[in-house]
Design an enzyme around this catalytic site. Structure first.
Site, PDB file in Angstrom:
ATOM      1  N   TYR A 260       2.197  -3.533  13.227  1.00 50.78           N
ATOM      2  CA  TYR A 260       1.076  -2.844  12.527  1.00 50.78           C
ATOM      3  C   TYR A 260       0.217  -1.831  13.756  1.00 50.78           C
ATOM      4  CZ  TYR A 260      -2.751  -1.666   9.464  1.00 50.78           C
ATOM      5  OH  TYR A 260      -3.859  -1.090   8.474  1.00 50.78           O
TER       6      TYR A 260
ATOM      7  N   ASP B 218      -1.925  -3.999   3.743  1.00 50.93           N
ATOM      8  CA  ASP B 218      -2.149  -4.121   5.296  1.00 50.93           C
ATOM      9  C   ASP B 218      -2.896  -5.368   5.843  1.00 50.93           C
ATOM     10  OD1 ASP B 218      -0.359  -2.101   5.315  1.00 50.93           O
ATOM     11  OD2 ASP B 218      -1.961  -0.495   5.756  1.00 50.93           O
TER      12      ASP B 218
ATOM     13  N   GLU C 276       0.875  -1.104  -0.029  1.00 55.21           N
ATOM     14  CA  GLU C 276      -0.091   0.009  -0.067  1.00 55.21           C
ATOM     15  C   GLU C 276       0.845   1.412   0.024  1.00 55.21           C
ATOM     16  OE1 GLU C 276      -3.409   0.377   2.710  1.00 55.21           O
ATOM     17  OE2 GLU C 276      -3.193  -1.833   2.961  1.00 55.21           O
TER      18      GLU C 276
END
Length: 742
Positions: free
Chosen positions: A306, A86, A8
């Site tokens: 993350y 993600d 991304e």
């Protein structure tokens, strides 16, 4: 041929390139590449037909078109394609869009929560297919949010004609929380009361109690017995307060009870998205939006895992590395068994909490490398993650109760006997240390006093506190907290006053209207039910199309229809004195009622008003909105044609052949062809292309077609090139067809 890794964010390219090395092409989608088109009913871009949903997707913007073009070229150079968007529901949906837009047959889905060599290579070695259930939940969310936002805004918000631009499934429920608190503040009536206390020569302070409290028997009782601030029972009159002071001064004081028990306090869990935003707000004064941007940079550089997660779980390998770190650096803080934290209901347990990727990179080592802001946020994350695996803190809580006459007095204190996890994350406030006393001991009174106070209204929410409340109420998910608050501020429904979120007059007015028109939709519990439904879709327990069509049929469509019927009963032209006062005292907002223009509404003929806007998608800093009651028509400025136009979905499809290379004899704008029917025959005429002028100074500009030329009773004959005239009949048919579709 090379391997292609689709991600991304371009910020990850360099780090991933270093990990994967030669033979890999790494390309970034720059986030979302496609979105629902702006066509169809209410510009939704999808059709609800029975139990099915037909979606039409398009590139988000010109940049996305270019990104997709570049990615198609990269696909041609690769023999194996990996999708590494993600590791959440949104990332899975972006991966699906990439697969569809690039027509990938068998892409390999890889998931990692940290950008480290070990995690990335393990993910590449164990790819999987795209998760269709997660994709279904992502698509359902997109359609649900657009259905509520677009339909509700067009048919409920715009007709209010008060300057409000939009509503939304999460946005409006969050605004309702803020407005509910604001109304409670406005309705609050302060009351006076007195707090009565005494101080002893032995060195401590005690507060009035009307009776002897039952003795606490368990550690849990002591741990739960907390007060926001030391204070006596509230006395509601000056006379009673003075009487208690007199009693304290007239009678001897004796110790009647001493309680002292050792308690333990377990460490807090590691950060999830909401708690990170709260801690960064209170300790670093960062907004949720800024917190996520800084955390994103730390993740992309490989320093943390993350940052959009609602799971408090930590990997076994990380927990083991923390144990090794504590054995070497802080052995007394090593717990007897591994600390486990209770999962939040509804959290995605496959994810990890937010943590450093390497516990052996303490904040002081990376400070110069990260910079001030990122370094402070990394320090919070590192400290909280390490603290979560430490031993509990041990405290000794003490309570002393004394008596003088009919009055009892209570003092509390606590001593931290073993710091435990608080060496890394201190959430235990300092408290008074009480002296060693014996039961029955007589004490020396030093002072007795009654302090007058006043009850305070509930406080407004800061951004971190609002995030905490949204999480508690089940409104939105980790990825939506910061964008929702940002939208409320951009729409000027709320503003920040002394660090707190305060609804504006516009926000209160909109919430009040929605409370009457769509009362269920703005309730947090109702929105939370929709989030739960999306979670069941994500786990494959429910079909997303059946859920959305059923929800629309059973609730939303009837609710919108009822709201539209109620709109006529809402006041539009007059306001109460109270509302006028609110508007005059509030800072002037650009979103207030717009300036009336001379442009007439093409739908109902009422005057259009000019409404300011900051939208980057518009060619001007405003748009026009109909002032008529119940009419929601809007028009936008077209800089090339130098005119206001209806949205694309509400006007004829653009056809270059509609225009002729001849100017209007009055205003100089381009002339356009207009198809009409007369005596059962299709005909074409030329008229001014500016709608406003056609109703004014260009009203008499009309050239009628006759034998290959156009003539006007006032302006004479106009010759057009033969090729242009030859297309008139075809243009007439196209325009008639377009009108029929409208």
């Amino acid at each position: 041929m090379a391997n292609l890794l689709l991600i991304e964010s371009p910020g990850k390219v360099k780090k991933l390139g270093q990990i994967l090395g030669a033979g890999w092409i790494i390309k970034a989608s720059m986030g979302h590449v496609r979105e629902l088109a702006s066509d169809g009913v209410d510009s939704l871009g999808f059709d609800l037909e029975g139990k099915t949903i037909t979606c039409r997707y398009q590139p988000r913007d010109a940049r996305s078109k270019q990104v997709l073009s570049d990615l198609r070229q990269a696909v041609k150079k690769a023999d194996r394609i990996y999708i590494a968007t993600d590791p959440d529901r949104e990332g899975e949906t972006i991966g699906w869009h990439l697969q569809q837009a690039l027509r990938l047959k068998n892409p390999q889905r890889v998931v990692y929560s940290e950008i480290t060599p070990q995690a990335v290579r393990a993910a590449i070695a164990h790819p999987r297919l795209l998760d269709q259930s997660l994709i279904a939940a992502g698509r359902a969310r997109d359609c649900l949010d657009k259905l509520v936002g677009y339909t509700g805004s067009r048919h409920v918000v715009w007709p209010l004609n008060n300057g409000a631009k939009s509503m939304g499934r999460v946005q409006s429920a969050t605004l309702h929380l803020l407005c509910g608190r604001e109304r409670a503040i406005q309705a609050f009536v302060p009351q006076d009361y007195w707090s009565v206390w005494i101080s002893y020569g032995e060195g401590f302070k005690a507060f009035y109690r009307s009776r002897l409290q039952p003795q606490r028997k368990s550690t849990k009782d002591i741990a739960e017995d907390k007060r926001a601030e030391p204070e006596s029972e509230r006395i509601t009159s000056q006379a009673r307060a003075d009487a208690l002071v007199a009693i304290a001064q007239a009678h001897p004081h004796t110790v009647v009870r001493i309680e002292g028990k050792q308690t333990t306090q377990s460490p807090l869990p590691p950060f999830v998205t909401s708690t990170l935003q709260q801690a960064a707000g209170s300790k670093l004064h960062l907004s949720p939006e800024r917190t996520m941007k800084v955390a994103q940079s730390l993740y992309e550089k490989g320093y943390i895992t993350y940052m959009r997660t609602d799971s408090v779980q930590l990997s076994t390998s990380f927990c083991e590395s923390v144990c090794q770190y504590l054995q070497q650096q802080d052995p007394t803080n090593l717990p007897k068994k591994r600390t486990r934290h209770r999962a939040v209901k509804g959290s995605q347990e496959a994810h990890e909490a937010i943590r450093p990727t390497n516990v052996n990179h303490p904040p002081d080592v990376l400070q110069s490398e990260l910079g001030a802001e990122a370094g402070r946020l990394y320090e919070l994350i590192w400290n909280r993650a390490v603290a979560s695996q430490c031993a509990p803190a041990r405290l000794r809580k003490t309570r002393i109760v004394t008596q003088s006459g009919e009055a009892y007095w209570e003092a509390r204190g606590q001593v931290l006997e073993f710091a435990g996890y608080t060496r890394y994350w201190n959430n235990i406030s300092a408290d008074s240390v009480l002296p060693a006393l014996t039961q029955g001991q007589t004490l020396q009174l030093k002072q007795a006093q009654a302090e007058q106070k006043q009850t305070q209204p509930p406080s407004r929410y800061s951004e971190p506190k609002l995030v905490k409340l949204m999480e508690q109420k089940g409104i939105g998910r980790p990825s939506t907290y910061a964008p929702t608050i940002k939208t409320l501020r951009q729409r000027e429904y709320v503003r920040v006053v002394k660090g707190k979120l305060q609804p504006t007059a516009l926000g209160l007015e909109l919430d009040g209207a929605l409370e009457k028109l769509l009362p269920d939709l703005i309730q947090p519990e109702f929105t939370a039910q929709m989030e739960t439904a999306l979670d069941t879709i994500a786990t494959g327990q429910q079909d997303w199309q059946a859920y959305l069509t059923g929800w629309n049929e059973s609730y939303f469509a009837p609710a919108i229809a009822q709201a539209k019927s109620q709109l006529l009963s809402l006041p539009t032209s007059s306001e109460s004195p109270e509302k006028v006062s609110q508007r005059s005292s509030a800072p002037k907002s650009k979103s207030a009622k717009g300036q009336v223009t001379k442009t007439k509404c093409p739908t109902c003929g009422k005057a259009m008003t000019k409404v300011p806007s900051r939208s980057k998608k518009m060619k001007a800093n405003h748009f026009l909105k109909c002032s008529g009651t119940g009419c929601s028509t809007v028009m936008f400025w077209n800089g090339k044609a130098k005119r206001y136009e209806l949205p694309h979905t509400q006007r004829q499809a653009f056809n270059p052949q509609m225009f002729v290379d001849q100017p209007c004899p009055v205003c100089g704008a381009m002339l356009e062809r207009y198809a009409y029917t007369k005596d059962g025959q299709e005909k074409v005429m030329l008229r001014c292309s500016i709608l406003e002028n056609r109703r004014g100074k260009c009203k008499e500009v009309a050239f009628f077609q006759s034998r290959g030329e156009f003539w006007s009773p006032k302006f004479g004959t106009m010759q057009l090139p033969t090729s242009t005239s030859a297309t008139s009949e075809e243009t007439s048919k196209e325009q008639s067809t377009a009108r029929a579709k409208r």
